[in-house]
Design an enzyme around this catalytic site. Structure first.
Site, short mmCIF file in Angstrom:
data_model
loop_
_atom_site.label_atom_id
_atom_site.label_comp_id
_atom_site.label_asym_id
_atom_site.label_seq_id
_atom_site.Cartn_x
_atom_site.Cartn_y
_atom_site.Cartn_z
CG HIS A 1 -1.66 -1.23 1.47
ND1 HIS A 1 -2.55 -1.75 0.57
CD2 HIS A 1 -1.66 -2.11 2.53
CE1 HIS A 1 -3.08 -2.86 1.04
NE2 HIS A 1 -2.54 -3.12 2.23
CE1 TYR B 1 -0.56 2.78 10.03
CE2 TYR B 1 -0.14 0.64 11.01
CZ TYR B 1 -0.99 1.52 10.37
OH TYR B 1 -2.28 1.14 10.08
#
Length: 468
Positions: free
Chosen positions: A70, A133
């Site tokens: 992605h 993240y």
């Protein structure tokens, strides 16, 4: 096993902007501790100051869980809290590095900075892996993604566990091959005030490429309360503010004063908030009117503003606001000449009509042609010059308006003796409305921008080119 005792180091990869970080992890019999994101230390070590706003954790309880690839419209700081992953990244951005692949293993002692547009994927190598993240934009359903098939033959990622033997979502399996992907375009540059003198010069210089967007006041007004929501600001990496209220005499009237403060201060404050919040580089154009003109010699970027009138006061206030933006350039200029009505065209027209004008001879400075200002702005951006304030005018000796008028007469084939010099007070003696005070000395020191590698054109040479 997590490695203890590393020094904080940042390493480049074959993908531009994709950076691997070795993290210090401190452990003993009780477990371990690390600073997963420490802005001051990590920026000093070489990571971008990317301004994270959201922290996410993906927990994976089995070995072989595979996710991606992605490419998202924000920057990411990827790390592991527990466990270990094999990570694979593919550059899906427009440009020569499109399709470049980088792989590495990540455990708690290693992290990676993933820039916008780089495809991100991973495969868990240990059970109970917590993948974390940080991102510098809030998740949005309207955000545009680019995705690549995990089994793409061109990328040819050497997955440790064959894809046929791991758990993958149906959505990830259906992603397109590299040959079918439209590369992610770069973030855009927004030019505000695009129909003004400088805005037109910037449009001529940057052209009509998709990454440049031009906004006139009728489509984007800094003083409008809806300005903050007028764009998806994470789509921009640069804003050039060429808009300002510049009617220096009208600014001395009650209505003009309000308009000048709304455009040059309140609107600029809104722009500064946008740039700071979204890590945008902001270019702002300033003026010699922030000074009172009493200095002997040229004004430097470090001289304290001492504006005389309302216009100068609003520009000085705007400059102070812009200086708080982490990524900013203040380009201070004087006596601007570009498209449309201006001093040079007015004097040339008077010369042709046989008029012998009276022109102010007690104000000195240098002309600044919009073509030169636009080129200087592009230079600062392309060179990634240190942020801050830069004076930018034509080069050569500072002279008076009357001397410039005489040069214009001579260059257009007329007798310069027809120009008569008068003082500022004499020139405006018969004025019916308010007149703003002008700085007598508008000379700006341009040594700083010269040191950056930009050499301004001699203003008389530029005047000759402009007239012909």
């Amino acid at each position: 096993m997590t490695e203890f005792g590393k020094s904080l180091t940042i390493t480049e990869t074959p993908i531009p902007g994709l950076l691997v970080a070795e993290l210090p992890v401190h452990g003993d019999s009780r477990g371990w501790f690390k600073e997963n994101w420490q802005r001051e230390k990590m920026v000093a070590a070489g990571l971008p100051d990317f301004g994270p706003v959201q922290n996410n954790v993906s927990f994976n309880d089995g070995i072989g869980t595979t996710r991606g690839i992605h490419a998202e419209p924000w920057d990411k700081w990827v790390s592991v809290a527990t466990g270990r992953i094999f990570g694979a990244w593919v550059d899906l951005r427009e440009g020569p590095s499109f399709g470049t692949v980088f792989t590495t293993e990540i455990d708690p002692s290693r992290a990676i900075f993933v820039p916008r547009g780089v495809g991100n994927s991973y495969q868990t190598l240990e059970a109970n892996t917590a993948y974390t993240y940080l991102v510098n934009d809030h998740w949005s359903a309207d955000a545009a993604y680019s995705n690549l098939n995990l089994a793409d033959e061109t990328a040819a990622i050497a997955w440790p566990i064959p894809l046929a033997d791991v758990e993958i979502s149906a959505k990830d399996v259906a992603h397109p091959r590299l040959a079918d992907i439209t590369p992610v375009p770069p973030q855009k540059t927004l030019i505000i005030g695009a129909n003004g003198q400088l805005g037109l010069a910037l449009r001529e210089l940057f052209g009509d490429a998709a990454r440049y967007e031009y906004a006139a006041r009728d489509s984007l007004d800094l003083a409008d309360s809806a300005f903050a929501s007028a764009r998806r600001w994470r789509d921009y990496d640069t804003i050039i503010n060429a808009a300002a209220y510049t009617a220096v005499d009208d600014a001395e009237t009650p209505d003009g004063r309000a308009t000048a403060w709304a455009a040059n201060v309140i609107g600029v404050a809104a722009l500064a908030r946008i740039a700071t919040e979204h890590c945008i580089t902001l270019v702002h154009v300033s003026s010699d009117y922030v000074f009172d003109g009493t200095k002997t010699g040229a004004y430097t970027e470090n001289d304290t503003p001492r504006p005389l009138g309302v216009y100068g006061q609003t520009k000085a206030a705007g400059d102070a606001i812009i200086s708080t933006v982490p990524r900013h350039y203040i380009v201070r200029t004087s006596w601007v000449i570009g498209e449309g009505k201006n001093f040079v065209r007015t004097i040339a027209a008077l010369a042709d009509k046989g008029v012998s004008p009276h022109v102010v001879d007690d104000q000195v400075g240098r002309l600044s042609f919009t073509e030169e200002i636009a080129a200087g702005i592009r230079h600062l951006l392309d060179r990634e010059a240190p942020f801050g304030t830069y004076n930018l005018t034509g080069s050569g000796d500072a002279i008076s308006w009357a001397e410039i008028a005489k040069r214009i007469f001579a260059l257009t084939g007329h007798d310069p003796a027809r120009v008569s010099g008068v003082s500022t007070s004499e020139y405006f003696a018969s004025a019916s409305g308010p007149i703003a005070p002008r700085p007598k000395n508008s000379e700006l020191d341009i040594s700083k921008i010269r040191a950056s590698g930009f050499q301004p054109t001699d203003m008389i040479d530029a005047l000759i080119a402009y007239l012909h």
